[in-house]
Write an enzyme that holds these catalytic residues in place. Sequence first.
Site, short mmCIF file in Angstrom:
data_model
loop_
_atom_site.label_atom_id
_atom_site.label_comp_id
_atom_site.label_asym_id
_atom_site.label_seq_id
_atom_site.Cartn_x
_atom_site.Cartn_y
_atom_site.Cartn_z
N LYS A 53 10.14 -8.14 5.42
CA LYS A 53 9.26 -7.84 4.31
C LYS A 53 8.51 -9.10 3.89
O LYS A 53 8.88 -10.19 4.30
CB LYS A 53 10.06 -7.31 3.11
CG LYS A 53 10.69 -5.95 3.39
CD LYS A 53 11.44 -5.38 2.20
CE LYS A 53 10.72 -5.52 0.91
NZ LYS A 53 9.33 -4.99 0.92
N ASP B 125 10.69 0.61 -2.01
CA ASP B 125 9.77 -0.41 -1.47
C ASP B 125 9.44 -0.11 -0.01
O ASP B 125 10.19 0.63 0.67
CB ASP B 125 10.41 -1.81 -1.59
CG ASP B 125 9.38 -2.93 -1.50
OD1 ASP B 125 8.18 -2.65 -1.32
OD2 ASP B 125 9.78 -4.11 -1.64
N SER C 193 0.82 -1.21 0.00
CA SER C 193 0.00 0.00 0.00
C SER C 193 0.85 1.27 0.00
O SER C 193 0.48 2.28 -0.61
CB SER C 193 -0.95 0.00 1.20
OG SER C 193 -0.23 -0.17 2.40
N THR C 194 2.01 1.24 0.66
CA THR C 194 2.88 2.43 0.66
C THR C 194 3.44 2.66 -0.74
O THR C 194 3.48 3.80 -1.23
CB THR C 194 4.02 2.26 1.70
OG1 THR C 194 3.48 1.69 2.89
CG2 THR C 194 4.66 3.59 2.03
N GLY D 283 4.89 -9.17 3.88
CA GLY D 283 3.50 -9.20 4.35
C GLY D 283 2.54 -9.33 3.17
O GLY D 283 1.47 -9.93 3.29
N GLU E 106 10.88 -9.17 -4.67
CA GLU E 106 11.39 -7.94 -4.04
C GLU E 106 12.89 -8.08 -3.77
O GLU E 106 13.68 -7.17 -4.02
CB GLU E 106 10.65 -7.66 -2.73
CG GLU E 106 9.20 -7.23 -2.96
CD GLU E 106 8.40 -7.10 -1.69
OE1 GLU E 106 7.34 -6.46 -1.75
OE2 GLU E 106 8.79 -7.63 -0.63
C1 5RP Z 1 5.12 -6.88 0.35
C2 5RP Z 1 5.97 -6.12 1.30
C3 5RP Z 1 5.53 -4.75 1.68
O1 5RP Z 1 6.55 -3.85 1.42
C4 5RP Z 1 5.19 -4.73 3.14
O2 5RP Z 1 4.25 -5.75 3.42
C5 5RP Z 1 4.62 -3.38 3.57
O3 5RP Z 1 3.36 -3.21 3.01
P1 5RP Z 1 2.51 -1.91 3.21
O4 5RP Z 1 3.21 -0.81 2.51
O5 5RP Z 1 1.17 -2.26 2.60
O6 5RP Z 1 2.38 -1.66 4.70
O7 5RP Z 1 7.01 -6.54 1.74
O8 5RP Z 1 5.59 -8.18 0.16
#
Ligand code: 5RP
Length: 219
Positions: free
Chosen positions: A94, A81, A30-31, A96, A103
């Site tokens: 990382k 990222d 999302s970020t 999630g 990545e």
């Molecule tokens: C995806 C990731 C994301 O960078 C991590 O989960 C953070 O996500 P968000 O920006 O939605 O909080 O590693 O595999």
Amino acid sequence: MDSEAQKAAAGRAAVDEVREGQVIGVGTGSTVNHFIDALAERGIRLGGAVSSSEATSERLRGHGIDVLELNDVDQLPVYIDGADEINRHLQMIKGGGGALTREKIVAAVARRFVCIADASKRVDMLGAFPLPVEVIPMARSYVARELAALGGQPELRRGFTTDNGNVILDVRNLKIMKPIEMERTINNIPGVVTVGLFAQRRADLLLLAGANGVEQITA
Ligand code: 5RP
């Protein structure tokens, strides 16, 4: 500022790390979505982007940004990222969103890794967030036993398949005192594709958004 507004602020700040015409690496989550939207809003014309997931590729293309194959690109000046957790050495958990393998590959090719995050992601010790491990499906039970032997509690992420056709084990209760060693140890278990510890290749710059704006942190 709530955490979504902080993510948006971090995403906007990351646009300053990118130059017109560059081919950059783009993460997932999302970020990062805020970053992609901010890139388009500012009218930055990239040479293209190497994406870390199908979801990110779709969003990039939706804004008219060319998505290039990593095999067609020799080097990337920067990779942008998010993270689930990040410590003061800029080592991260990382995955999630389940995109950890791509990545890690794209991050490895980039000269600089810029992490964008809201204040909730900053931790003293990694491991409160369950550590994602991408695993070849036939090795799932064996890898789970090995992770339990390391002191963790692995749990299969149900109903989820990675873009690479694999499964994710989320490991709770790991005290990650030595992230580099833990990354190597878990990567050495046969059947593990990638562990979501980014310690050997940590971030070079953290853009951390909090109540008072975006802070630039280097290790
Ligand atoms: C995806 C990731 C994301 O960078 C991590 O989960 C953070 O996500 P968000 O920006 O939605 O909080 O590693 O595999």
